[in-house]
Structure formats: structure tokens, C-alpha cells
Design an enzyme around this catalytic site. Structure first.
Site, PDB file in Angstrom:
ATOM      1  N   GLU A 325      53.179 101.944  37.198  1.00 12.48           N
ATOM      2  CA  GLU A 325      52.404 103.198  37.221  1.00 12.48           C
ATOM      3  C   GLU A 325      53.203 104.308  37.895  1.00 12.48           C
ATOM      4  O   GLU A 325      53.176 105.454  37.453  1.00 12.48           O
ATOM      5  CB  GLU A 325      51.066 103.003  37.935  1.00 12.48           C
ATOM      6  N   HIS A 328      55.718 105.802  35.535  1.00 12.79           N
ATOM      7  CA  HIS A 328      55.125 106.677  34.531  1.00 12.79           C
ATOM      8  C   HIS A 328      55.170 108.152  34.963  1.00 12.79           C
ATOM      9  O   HIS A 328      55.034 109.037  34.125  1.00 12.79           O
ATOM     10  CB  HIS A 328      53.660 106.310  34.301  1.00 12.79           C
TER      11      HIS A 328
HETATM   12  N1  PHE Z   1      48.520 103.543  30.628  1.00 10.11           N
HETATM   13  C1  PHE Z   1      48.140 102.384  31.388  1.00 10.11           C
HETATM   14  C2  PHE Z   1      49.439 101.675  31.748  1.00 10.11           C
HETATM   15  O1  PHE Z   1      50.069 101.051  30.954  1.00 10.11           O
HETATM   16  C3  PHE Z   1      47.292 101.403  30.696  1.00 10.11           C
HETATM   17  C4  PHE Z   1      45.923 101.850  30.361  1.00 10.11           C
HETATM   18  C5  PHE Z   1      45.611 102.201  29.077  1.00 10.11           C
HETATM   19  C6  PHE Z   1      44.947 101.906  31.316  1.00 10.11           C
HETATM   20  C7  PHE Z   1      44.358 102.608  28.728  1.00 10.11           C
HETATM   21  C8  PHE Z   1      43.682 102.284  30.985  1.00 10.11           C
HETATM   22  C9  PHE Z   1      43.386 102.634  29.697  1.00 10.11           C
HETATM   23  O2  PHE Z   1      49.947 101.802  32.781  1.00 10.11           O
HETATM   24 ZN    ZN Z   2      51.927 101.910  31.194  1.00  7.88          ZN
END
Ligand code: PHE
Ligand code: ZN
Length: 888
Positions: A325, A328
Site C-alpha cells: 500500500e 502505491h
Molecule cells: N487496491 C487495493 C490494493 O491492491 C486492493 C483493493 C481493491 C482494496 C478494491 C479494496 C477494494 O492494494
Molecule cells: Zn494494490
């Protein structure tokens, strides 16, 4: 306990399931969204101001959008704002209430006359009734949001697509006693109290972001706080927010966060860009965690860890997800996705980044083996089944169904191949260029490939096929030796997948080495790229035929088909200097034996010969002082049943299970003494978080598994002793897992003790459920039925649902029971869960969807279960898409 958590009888008809306010989805017509239909947005929203009046069962939202016509858009004057399960209470344009808006499906449509307007919409939602856990919802008395992928439209009307980037200002107010902490993205800019018991806070996030990255949290939370100084000298305040009482279990998460921030600076040159970084742990959560800008929201299971309640595996998972996370922030937030077809742009890349991070924090070799195991167990079956899709899909009905092992894990493998071909330094030039070029943009996978191409100096023209073609490539290898020359002939086939009958050859980078049998060494590894249907590669200087080590380090996500002598596999298991290849040889040896067994190709002599070879190799692994225990534990794990099934076009799960168990029992007996010695040695190692102690805990339970398979009484006694003596959850859970497989009195005693001890800890109770549901116990289906009636079971908490039913769905003993009761159990679950939590319900469909690969009697029952689901009126889009594709 509220009605939502105690659903009545298994409803025959989903419509009869408990009323849950705004959560029951209306019937929707199947709409297919296509990548090729992408159009830029007609209107942009440079600024958003949100005002929340918060309440658990009624929250009121005013959204003020500054909208401007997109010069690159279609020029249309209609403003379309997406909504889902909400109604506009008022609509104002430039300060004046308007009435000529209309609803088109769930979208709000407003006609605008000029090029820039202020559009204001009021909505109200009931967070307590939101069991889908998308949008604004209540969890354990607090309020939180989940907006990816399309949850923002359940809060307010908005162009809810990732290519509309806005700066957000958020004001929220609520009862101070109920919601002492008020958080949103960015920085807190003002706060205050009113004299009616409410307080308020204002937050501003200076970085433009898509709506899926919006987040808000309000509740009674307490923080573990620390500071981090970035490489550029920025002081960042770090907080991990949890429910009071949980703060003692947050230090590992905090260390992981600090390590992630440092690592991303050093490895990818990425620096954090706000003065504040908040993480909040939530108990009711559909996924693992979410990268909302400056306010990550986590499933508690990826935050909380201490030795008494979390296993070593849990510690690793916390570290990996915290890293994921955090990473990201650049791969996802600073550079986001143009549309949801590009999901792998952020997810594949970020999974690769978290894999490399975890490898650097621990053992690179063990991490690689674990990642490949996840790919083979989770992604290969997806890629060879009815739900197969490319890492960049071409169409979808419900985007939530595309948060898959293919998009995430195969996506990571595809980028890893670029890194392998470019080398680490040139790859870094590519990623630098990517971040540079696309900072602040909503980009595509094509943008990423071009940046790597330009920055790293690679030609990726043909490589782009990895983005568009689904299916796991099969590479067939043949080796010929004459004179001093070795000729390696490689042939690739990419199997047909739904909608893609014909495939083109793809570039497949393979790390290979040729071993000299006499010395056990090789004279250097070579990276070859197979980019035609069939190709030969020659190697010189071999007086005798060498032993081929291929796809070392799992350099390409392919299946290798190479008829090997057992002796060569034993040789590589003992001598290969690539740890992954060594593991692979061991797996290959076992796989070859088990596949022959289930195919009826093992007579008594061949069976005995196979067992002996495996026993010899495993015995050597147990005894080898040069192998560390973490790796030894890895090498002791037999291939999973689902991976064995992958080797055969159609298979009998009962036979696979029986063959694998028989081998475990044989190994347990043949290696009884060394296994007991190994177990004793591991039991004597005192607790620490160091690799050596973690390795000891790993082999402790692996040894126990084999001992119990060979001699259940000895296994039960040792497991019970290990349970009693355990000073960590790793040992306690390992022992309980082994006991759960046995029909021994110690099982009951230990389970009762475990429940007693952890009755107030939800995450540990999840383990209690899944250990029983995952057990290879003859009575497992009875146990699962009883657990579903247990007062601690609830259908509204996804962790608890997964603990019981995901464990059951991946347990061959339960799921594939020849009565079909396991299929019925999962079918019933999907039908009951769909109206409560469609996203989670849909995740259970693929297990039934594998029916074509299963022997005909079971296949018919699996299919019938899918048909029963398909016949229900009012199915969610999530479940309907998965079921109809699985039947297709
Ligand atoms: N984007 C998040 C992740 O991979 C995953 C996620 C997707 C969480 C949809 C909640 C809803 O880190
Ligand atoms: Zn992710």
C-alpha cells in the site's frame, strides 16, 4: 447481535434473505464494458469540496464540484454523474437549485450551458445498513469508506472514473463522544467544536487524485505514532490507528512502514510527498488493504501482530501489505490508471515492488519460492479455466471481479521479465522515466511499456503480447548432445482461452545452466529468449551430456515440459546453486511421481522406485547443514493438490488427494527417525524473530505434518506437546493444524483450549474457524456445518466468512467430497451471501467454475450448483458475471 449478522435459514431464494437497507442490488441488465470503447471524459472536475454530517445510521453529504469542459473531450454539454444506490436530495448549479436534472439508470444527468460551473449535490446514506462494505459504512462503531473501484458513487454523484483527477477539501462533523477522531486524505487544516456535543475537522489533500482514492474515517481510535525523515529532509508524521486495546500489536506494522519508506527511496528513488501518513485498521473489510492517498485503510489482519496472536507467516503478510500500500503512493496514486482495464499498471507493478521489498527484508530465495507457489496455486488455474483473461482485460461486466491473481501476480511476473531482460540498473532507468513522464497523470499499460522501452533501451514490440494474450505458455524442451555440442530445442504453445482461440508466440526469457554431472557445477548461467514457436540454442564444450537447469529463478511464468530422468532431478535437488531451481527439482520429482500415480501409470515396482527417490532426496534435504531452516521448510512442502490437478486435462480430486496423502504417509514412516530428530532439534530453539528461529518454527510444523501422516498416534502426542509448550502462535497454530487432521481426543481438548484463550480476539478466532474447515479430517463436512451455526460465526464479516468457507473451498477433502455436499455447501453460501456482500460472494464462484477439469461425476454436480445459482432472480452483477462465464 443484530439481524444482519445472524441470517435466518439458508434462503432458497436470494430475495428472501434478510433486509439490509440499501444493500440489496436491483436487477441489472448485463452490460459489457469494453476497453476499445474508451472515451476521454466530457467534463473535468479540478476541485471537489465535500461536507459530511456523520451519523452511524444516517450520514448527510453535500458535494460541491467545480466542473470544466474537457478540451480533449467530446464537447457535449450533458454532465453525467455516476451514482449507485443513492438519490439526489437537492441539485444546485452555480448556487441555484435546479429541477431539470434526470436519472438515467443510477446516473444523475444535468444539462449545462457554459464551459465551467459549480455543481452541488446533496445525498444521504445509511452506513450501518451498508453490508456490501463499499462506499461509506460502519464497522465496530466507527465509520470508514472504501471507494476502489466504484464505491465513491455510493456516497455522492460523481464522474467516478480514474481519469478524472481532483483536489479534495473535506469537512466533516459528528458527535465528539462517538467519533473522537476524524480523518481524511492529506493534511488537517482546521478543526473545532460546537456546543451541541459535535466537533468538526477540515482536511485538504493538495495532490489531485481520482475519486477511488478518496477516504474518510471517524471513530474512537488510538494511534501508534512515529516520525520519518525523507531523503529530501521532509518530516513526516506516521500514525497507525487502531481500536483502543489493539495498540500493543502495531509495532511490527510501524517498523514495516518505516522500512518501506526507506526502501522505496533507495531502490526506486521514490520519496513520500505529504507531512502526514495515516493507516487505519478496520475489522470489516472486503480485501486486504487500500492505498487511499495519505490515509491507507487496512483489514486488521494486515496490521495487528504480536507473537502470541500472529504467526511468522502473518508477520510476513503484514510487512508485505504495508509495503504494497505504501508503494502505491507512487505506482498508483502519483501515476494512476486511465481506466480500469489498466488495473495491472498499478497492481502488477506494485506487487513486483512489494515482492522485491520483502525479498530484501528477508530471504530472497524463500520469497521467490513462496511467490511462485502463489502463482501456481492461484493464477495458473485461473489462466486455464473459464475466467481466464489477459493481465490487461478487454472487457468486463463488474470490475470488482478483475482484482485477480492474473492482474496482480501474473502482472508482477510480466514486469519482472522486463527487469530480467534489462538488468536491474537499466530497469531502474525505465521506471525513473515512467514516473517522470507520467507523474500526475492517468496512464495506460502501454505508457508503462514505452517508458521501460525508452528508459531501459529494450525492444518490447513483441513483448506487448504478454498484455493481450491470456493463458499460461507451455514450453517443451529437448536436449541433444553430440561431440562437444549441446543443442537445446524449445517449442512454445500458448493455449486457447475464452475469446482467444489463436495465439502468437511470445518472448520468453529463460535463465538456463548446464551442469557437469561429474563435478556438480556449471560454467555460467545464460539468459536465452525464446521468441518463436520453435527455436534451437547451442552450447559448446561438453564432453559428456550435461544436466539442464532451466527457468532458473522462475524467470518466466510458464510451464516447462521436459521429460527428465529421476536421477537428474535428484542431482539438481542436491547440487543446483540456484535455490529456486533446487526447489523446482524437488517439486518435479514429487510431481512426476504423483501424476504417474493418479494416471494409473505406477505399478508396484515403479511406485517403490519413485518413493525411494523422493525419500532419498528429502532425507538429504533434512540432513544438509548447508541449507538454512527457512529454505529447508520450503523444500519439505509437497506440491499442492490444485497444482497437481493443473498437470492433467481432467482429473479425479479424490485420487489426487489419496496419492498425495499416501506419499506423505510413506515419507513419514520411511524418514520417521530423521523427522523426529528434526522436530526435537527445532523444539529446542528459543523464541526470537531472527531468521534462524523462524526457520526452526517452520520446520517444526513441517516435520510434524509428516510424522503425523506416518504415525497418527505419535503425531498426535507430539502435536499436543507442541501445542502445550507453545510460546508463539506459529507453534500453537501449527500443532493445532496437525491435530485437526486427526480423529484424536487431543483435537477436542486443544480446540476448546484455543477458543477459550482467544474468545475475544477476532483474528485468532478466524484461525480457529479456518483450521477446522481446512482440516483433512474424515468428519470435516460435519464440522463445517456445526461451525456455520456457532455463535461466533457471522455472514457480515468477510474475514469470518473467508475463515470458514474459503478454507473449506480450498480443502479437497471438504469441497470435493464425493457426495457433492461440499459443492452444495459453497453453492448455498454464494446464494445466501450475495445479497449481503456480493463482492465476497463472487470470490467463491471460481472454485465451482473449474468443473470442466474434474472427472464427469463430480463435474456434473459442480455444474448443477452453478445452474442453481444462475436460476436465482436478483443476482448481483458480481456473481452473475462469474457464474455465467463459468457455465459458458
Ligand atoms: N487496491 C487495493 C490494493 O491492491 C486492493 C483493493 C481493491 C482494496 C478494491 C479494496 C477494494 O492494494
Ligand atoms: Zn494494490
Amino acid at each position: 447481535m443484530d439481524i444482519a449478522s445472524r441470517p435466518s435459514e439458508p434462503a432458497e431464494n436470494a430475495q428472501l434473505a434478510p433486509e439490509l437497507g440499501n444493500t440489496a442490488p436491483p436487477p441489472v441488465a448485463a452490460t459489457v464494458i469494453r476497453r476499445e470503447d474508451y472515451q476521454p471524459p466530457a467534463w473535468l472536475v479540478p476541485e471537489v469540496a465535500l461536507d459530511f454530517r456523520l451519523g452511524l445510521d444516517a450520514s448527510h453529504i453535500v458535494a460541491r464540484l467545480s466542473v470544466v469542459r474537457n478540451p480533449a473531450g467530446s464537447g457535449e454539454s450533458t454532465l453525467r454523474l455516476n451514482g449507485d444506490q443513492i438519490a439526489p436530495l437537492a441539485v444546485r448549479v452555480d448556487g441555484r437549485e435546479v429541477n431539470d436534472w434526470r436519472l438515467d439508470g443510477s446516473d444523475l444527468v444535468v444539462e449545462l450551458t457554459g464551459d465551467a460551473h459549480a455543481v452541488e449535490v446533496e445525498t444521504a446514506v445509511n452506513p450501518a445498513a451498508n453490508s456490501q462494505l463499499m462506499g461509506l459504512y460502519a464497522s465496530g462503531g466507527m465509520l470508514c469508506t472504501q471507494c476502489e473501484a466504484e464505491g465513491f458513487r455510493r456516497i455522492t454523484f460523481f464522474p467516478d472514473r480514474p481519469d478524472v483527477l481532483s483536489t479534495y477539501t473535506v469537512r466533516m462533523s459528528g458527535e465528539k463522544a462517538q467519533f473522537p477522531i476524524l480523518l481524511a486524505n492529506g493534511n488537517c487544516t482546521a478543526s473545532g467544536e460546537a456546543d451541541d456535543g459535535t466537533h468538526w475537522a477540515e482536511w485538504h489533500d493538495p495532490w489531485p487524485k481520482p475519486s477511488y482514492l478518496f477516504a474518510l474515517v471517524a471513530g474512537n481510535l488510538t494511534a501508534n505514532s512515529a516520525r520519518f525523515e525523507t531523503m529530501g529532509g521532509r518530516q513526516v508524521a506516521l500514525n497507525i490507528w487502531v481500536r483502543p486495546g489493539d495498540e500493543d500489536r502495531t509495532q511490527h506494522a510501524m517498523n514495516s512502514l518505516i522500512n518501506s519508506m526507506k526502501w522505496d527511496e533507495e531502490t526506486f528513488g521514490r520519496e513520500y510527498d505529504l507531512d502526514l501518513f495515516n493507516i487505519v485498521a478496520v475489522s470489516d473489510y472486503n480485501m486486504g488493504a487500500m492505498e487511499n492517498k495519505g490515509l491507507n485503510i487496512f483489514n486488521t489482519r494486515y496490521v495487528l501482530a504480536d507473537p502470541d496472536t500472529a504467526t511468522d507467516g502473518d508477520y510476513d503478510a503484514v510487512e508485505g501489505v504495508i509495503g504494497h500500500e505504501y508503494f502505491h503512493n507512487w505506482s498508483g496514486n502519483r501515476v494512476t490508471c486511465r481506466d480500469w482495464f489498466q488495473l495491472s499498471l498499478k497492481e502488477g507493478f506494485t506487487v513486483l515492488r512489494d515482492q522485491l521489498f520483502s525479498a530484501d527484508m528477508g530471504s530472497e530465495a524463500v520469497k521467490r519460492i513462496e511467490d511462485v507457489r502463489i502463482l501456481r496455486v492461484g493464477q495458473f488455474p485461473e489462466d486455464s479455466g473459464p475466467l481466464a483473461h489477459p493481465i490487461r482485460p478487454d472487457s468486463y461486466e463488474e470490475i470488482s471481479n478483475f482484482y485477480t491473481a492474473t492482474v496482480y501476480n501474473k502482472g508482477a511476473e510480466v514486469i519482472r521479465m522486463m527487469r530480467t531482460m534489462a538488468g536491474v540498473e537499466r530497469f531502474r532507468k525505465g521506471t525513473d522515466l515512467y514516473f517522470d513522464r507520467h507523474d500526475g497523470e492517468a496512464a495506460t499499460c502501454e505508457d508503462f511499456v514505452r517508458a521501460i522501452e525508452d528508459g531501459a533501451g529494450l525492444d518490447l514490440a513483441q513483448f506487448r503480447l504478454w498484455y493481450s494474450q491470456a493463458g499460461t505458455p507451455q514450453v517443451c524442451a529437448e536436449v541433444a548432445h553430440s561431440g562437444t555440442q549441446v543443442v537445446l530445442k524449445l517449442t512454445q504453445t500458448v493455449p486457447a482461452t475464452p475469446g482467444q482461440p489463436d495465439k502468437q508466440a511470445m518472448p520468453i526469457p529463460l535463465r538456463v545452466a548446464l551442469f557437469d554431472r561429474a563435478t556438480g557445477t556449471h560454467s555460467g548461467e545464460r539468459l536465452i529468449v525464446l521468441d518463436q514457436d520453435s527455436q534451437t540454442f547451442t552450447f559448446d564444450g561438453f564432453a559428456a551430456p550435461p544436466v539442464l537447469s532451466i527457468n532458473r529463478g522462475f524467470s518466466a511464468p510458464v510451464a516447462i515440459d521436459f521429460a527428465r530422468e529421476k536421477a537428474d532431478l535428484v542431482f539438481l535437488a542436491a547440487h543446483d546453486d540456484d535455490p529456486f531451481a533446487r526447489y523446482e527439482a524437488m517439486q518435479g520429482l514429487v510431481l512426476q511421481h504423483l501424476v504417474a500415480g493418479v494416471s494409473g501409470r505406477l505399478d508396484d515396482a515403479a511406485r517403490a522406485e519413485g518413493q525411494a527417490a523422493i525419500g532419498e532426496a528429502l532425507g538429504a534435504i533434512i540432513a544438509d547443514p548447508a541449507i538454512d531452516d527457512l529454505m529447508r521448510g520450503e523444500l519439505m512442502i509437497l506440491p499442492a493438490e490444485s497444482y497437481i490437478a493443473e498437470q492433467l486435462p481432467v482429473s479425479d480430486p479424490g485420487l489426487i488427494h489419496a496419492e498425495r496423502e499416501a506419499l506423505k504417509a510413506w515419507l513419514g514412516r520411511a524418514l520417521a527417525e530423521p523427522l523426529k530428530a528434526l522436530h526435537d532439534r527445532a523444539c529446542a530453539v528459543p523464541y526470537s524473530r531472527e531468521a534462524a528461529a523462524r526457520g526452526a518454527r517452520k520446520i517444526k510444523t513441517q516435520a510434524l505434518v509428516l510424522i503425523a501422516a506416518g504415525d497418527p498416534a505419535e503425531g498426535a502426542a507430539r502435536a499436543f506437546a507442541q501445542y502445550r509448550a507453545a510460546d508463539t502462535m506459529t507453534d500453537r497454530q501449527g500443532a493445532l493444524m496437525v491435530l485437526c487432521n486427526l480423529d484424536a481426543p487431543e483435537r477436542e481438548t486443544a480446540l476448546a483450549d484455543f477458543h477459550d484463550r482467544y474468545r475475544d480476539n477476532a483474528l485468532v478466532l478466524d484461525k480457529w474457524f479456518s483450521l477446522q474447515a481446512g482440516a483433512l479430517n474424515p468428519k470435516v463436512l460435519e464440522h463445517i456445518a456445526a461451525l456455520a451455526q456457532h455463535p461466533d460465526f457471522t455472514m457480515t464479516n468477510p474475514n469470518r466468512v473467508r475463515a470458514l468457507y474459503m478454507a473449506a473451498a480450498v480443502n479437497p477433502r471438504a469441497f470435493h467430497d464425493e457426495s457433492g455436499a461440499g459443492y452444495r455447501m459453497i453453492g448455498d453460501l454464494i446464494r445466501r451471501l450475495d445479497p449481503i456482500n456480493a463482492q465476497t460472494a463472487a470470490r467463491f464462484v471460481p472454485s465451482l467454475g473449474r468443473w470442466r477439469r474434474v472427472e464427469p461425476v463430480r463435474a456434473a454436480m459442480m455444474r448443477a450448483e452453478l445452474e442453481r445459482i444462475a436460476a436465482l432472480p436478483g443476482l448481483s452483477r458480481d456473481v452473475r458475471e462469474q457464474v455465467s462465464k463459468s457455465l459458458g
